[in-house]
Design a protein around this motif. Structure first.
Motif, PDB file in Angstrom:
ATOM      1  N   TYR A  82      15.046   4.452 -16.440  1.00 17.48           N
ATOM      2  CA  TYR A  82      14.234   3.733 -16.930  1.00 17.48           C
ATOM      3  C   TYR A  82      13.679   3.828 -18.347  1.00 17.48           C
ATOM      4  CZ  TYR A  82      10.604  -0.272 -17.213  1.00 17.48           C
ATOM      5  OH  TYR A  82       9.730  -1.004 -17.747  1.00 17.48           O
ATOM      6  N   ASP A  88      16.574  -1.630 -16.123  1.00 17.78           N
ATOM      7  CA  ASP A  88      15.647  -2.705 -16.741  1.00 17.78           C
ATOM      8  C   ASP A  88      14.315  -2.868 -15.766  1.00 17.78           C
ATOM      9  OD1 ASP A  88      17.249  -3.386 -18.787  1.00 17.78           O
ATOM     10  OD2 ASP A  88      18.201  -4.815 -17.502  1.00 17.78           O
ATOM     11  N   VAL A  89      14.456  -1.891 -14.687  1.00 16.73           N
ATOM     12  CA  VAL A  89      13.317  -2.150 -13.764  1.00 16.73           C
ATOM     13  C   VAL A  89      12.677  -0.831 -13.203  1.00 16.73           C
ATOM     14  CG1 VAL A  89      12.658  -2.901 -11.229  1.00 16.73           C
ATOM     15  CG2 VAL A  89      14.194  -4.502 -12.814  1.00 16.73           C
ATOM     16  N   TYR A  90      11.708  -0.611 -12.865  1.00 14.04           N
ATOM     17  CA  TYR A  90      11.077   0.648 -12.195  1.00 14.04           C
ATOM     18  C   TYR A  90      10.410   0.162 -10.984  1.00 14.04           C
ATOM     19  CZ  TYR A  90       8.716   5.026 -11.376  1.00 14.04           C
ATOM     20  OH  TYR A  90       8.271   6.084 -10.582  1.00 14.04           O
ATOM     21  N   HIS A  91      11.044   0.381 -10.037  1.00 12.76           N
ATOM     22  CA  HIS A  91      10.533   0.131  -8.538  1.00 12.76           C
ATOM     23  C   HIS A  91      11.331   0.954  -7.769  1.00 12.76           C
ATOM     24  CE1 HIS A  91      10.239  -3.278  -5.012  1.00 12.76           C
ATOM     25  NE2 HIS A  91       9.309  -2.204  -4.988  1.00 12.76           N
ATOM     26  N   ARG A 109       5.518   0.897  -8.684  1.00  8.98           N
ATOM     27  CA  ARG A 109       6.161  -0.032  -9.475  1.00  8.98           C
ATOM     28  C   ARG A 109       5.575   0.120 -11.069  1.00  8.98           C
ATOM     29  NH1 ARG A 109       8.012  -5.201  -7.623  1.00  8.98           N
ATOM     30  NH2 ARG A 109       8.115  -5.603  -5.385  1.00  8.98           N
ATOM     31  N   ARG A 111       5.830  -1.025 -15.355  1.00  9.26           N
ATOM     32  CA  ARG A 111       6.429  -1.678 -16.643  1.00  9.26           C
ATOM     33  C   ARG A 111       6.115  -0.850 -17.991  1.00  9.26           C
ATOM     34  NH1 ARG A 111       4.990  -7.788 -16.964  1.00  9.26           N
ATOM     35  NH2 ARG A 111       6.242  -7.648 -15.288  1.00  9.26           N
ATOM     36  N   GLY A 126       1.706   1.692 -14.445  1.00  3.73           N
ATOM     37  CA  GLY A 126       2.112   1.241 -13.018  1.00  3.73           C
ATOM     38  C   GLY A 126       1.145   1.330 -11.908  1.00  3.73           C
TER      39      GLY A 126
END
Length: 344
Positions: A82, A88-91, A109, A111, A126
C-alpha cells in the motif's frame, strides 16, 4: 433545513474538541507520519488492548512487536504494497498482543492522506476495530458444523479431550522451542546476543530501514590489548572483564538497540532509527561509561569503536567491512592509512 455546522473560535478549541471525540471513540485511531516516523494513537487504541494510555513509544516498532507472529509477514507485505502504491486498499485482519499476554483479533483499515512526488505514502490515518467476538463466533460455528457433519456426540467428546491434550502438548513444545531458541541465540559467557542472533536482527532491521526509510547504524568495538589482560591476569579475569563490559554497555543502550558478542573481545551494536551523528554521540557516551567503570583488579579498559550508517541497497558484508575498517582506523589511524594504501 440545511445541516447545522459548528465553528471554533481558535485552533486550541478545535484541538480540544477533536481530542474529546477521540477519547470517546471505542475504536483505536492511529496516525503515522512517514517523514518523522511518529505514530499518534487514540486513547481507544490503548484501551482496546488493555494498555495504559500513552505507555508505548510513538513509533512503528511498538506496533510491529505486538502483531501475532503467524500474521506478521502478511501484515508487513500488505502495508508495504500500500505504501509503495502496489495496492489501492489497506484493509487487513490480524491479532494484536494485549497487556495480559493474550491476543485480540482486530480489523485494521487505513487511508493515505499524504504522498511524496513519487507517489509513496508519507502519512497514513487508520483505525483498529475489535472483531474478536466475531472471529470466535466464526471459529465456533466451524467447529459445530464439523460436529454436525460427523453426527456423533461421543466423537465430539473424544475430540474435545484430544484437543485439550494436544493444546497442552503444543504449549509445552512451544515453551521448549522458545527456550532452545533463546539458548541458541545467547552468548554463554556474557548473556548478550551471539553472532547468529546478531545476523538475524540486522537482517530484520535492514528490511525495516528499507520499508520505512528510517536510518540505521552499526557499531563494532573491541578491547585494546585484550590479550595482555589474559596473559597478565589469566583467562578467568579476562572473562570477568567481558561480562562486566557487556553489562555496562547494555545498560547504556536504548531498549530498541541490540548488543551482541561477535567473537572473542569484539562486540556489535545495532541502532535502529539512529543516523551517524546520533550514533557518534552514543559512542562518546559508551566511552565515558567504560572509563568510569571499576573493572576487576582495577584494570583500566580502553576500547576502539567503528561506527557506520547503513546505505540503501548495501549488502550486509559491505556494511560489516565498513564498520570493521572504521574500528581499525580508530585503533591505529596511521597503520590503517598505511594498510589502505597497500590494499588500494
Amino acid at each position: 433545513m440545511p445541516p447545522q455546522t459548528y465553528t471554533h473560535e481558535s485552533l486550541g478549541s478545535a484541538d480540544l474538541t477533536l481530542n474529546s471525540i477521540l477519547d470517546l471513540i471505542v475504536e483505536g485511531i492511529w496516525d503515522w507520519n512517514g517523514e518523522t516516523g511518529n505514530v499518534v494513537r487514540s486513547p481507544g487504541w490503548y484501551r482496546m488492548l488493555g494498555y495504559p494510555v500513552g505507555v508505548l513509544l510513538p513509533d512503528v516498532f511498538t506496533w510491529e512487536e505486538i502483531i501475532h507472529p503467524n500474521e506478521y509477514a502478511d501484515v508487513m507485505l500488505h502495508i508495504e504494497q500500500y505504501i509503495n502504491g502496489e495496492s489501492d486498499v489497506y484493509h487487513i485482519e490480524y491479532r494484536c498482543k494485549k497487556l495480559d499476554g493474550s491476543y485480540l483479533w482486530i480489523e485494521d483499515r487505513a487511508r493515505a492522506v499524504q504522498r511524496d512526488s513519487d507517489g509513496i505514502v508519507t502519512r497514513l490515518i487508520g483505525s483498529h476495530h475489535d472483531i474478536h467476538d466475531r472471529k470466535m463466533a466464526e471459529e465456533e460455528l466451524e467447529r459445530q458444523t464439523l460436529l454436525l457433519q460427523q453426527g456423533n456426540q461421543t466423537l465430539e467428546r473424544l475430540l474435545a479431550h484430544k484437543a485439550e491434550a494436544l493444546e497442552a502438548s503444543n504449549r509445552q513444545l512451544q515453551e521448549q522451542i522458545v527456550k532452545v531458541e533463546r539458548i541458541s541465540h545467547t552468548d554463554a559467557l556474557t548473556r548478550v546476543a551471539n553472532r547468529e542472533k546478531a545476523n538475524l536482527e540486522l537482517t530484520k532491521e535492514i528490511s525495516r530501514s528499507q520499508r520505512y526509510n528510517h536510518p540505521l547504524s552499526l557499531v563494532f568495538f573491541d578491547i585494546n590489548d585484550f590479550k595482555l589482560i589474559n596473559d597478565n591476569y589469566g583467562h578467568n579475569v579476562g572473562d570477568q572483564v567481558l561480562v562486566e563490559l557487556a553489562k555496562r554497555v547494555s545498560l547504556a543502550l536504548r531498549s530498541i538497540d541490540s548488543l551482541a558478542r561477535w567473537g572473542g573481545d569484539e562486540f556489535l551494536i545495532i541502532l535502529p532509527s539512529s543516523d551517524l551523528q546520533q550514533t557518534s554521540g552514543v559512542v562518546l557516551k559508551l566511552q565515558s561509561v567504560i572509563a568510569a567503570t571499576a573493572f576487576v583488579n582495577n584494570i583500566d579498559l580502553e576500547c576502539s569503536f567503528g561506527a557506520v550508517e547503513y546505505q540503501q541497497n548495501e549488502t550486509m558484508v559491505e556494511l560489516f567491512q565498513r564498520a570493521d575498517h572504521a574500528m581499525y582506523e580508530d585503533k591505529d589511524p596511521e597503520a590503517f592509512s598505511a594498510r589502505k594504501k597497500i590494499t588500494d
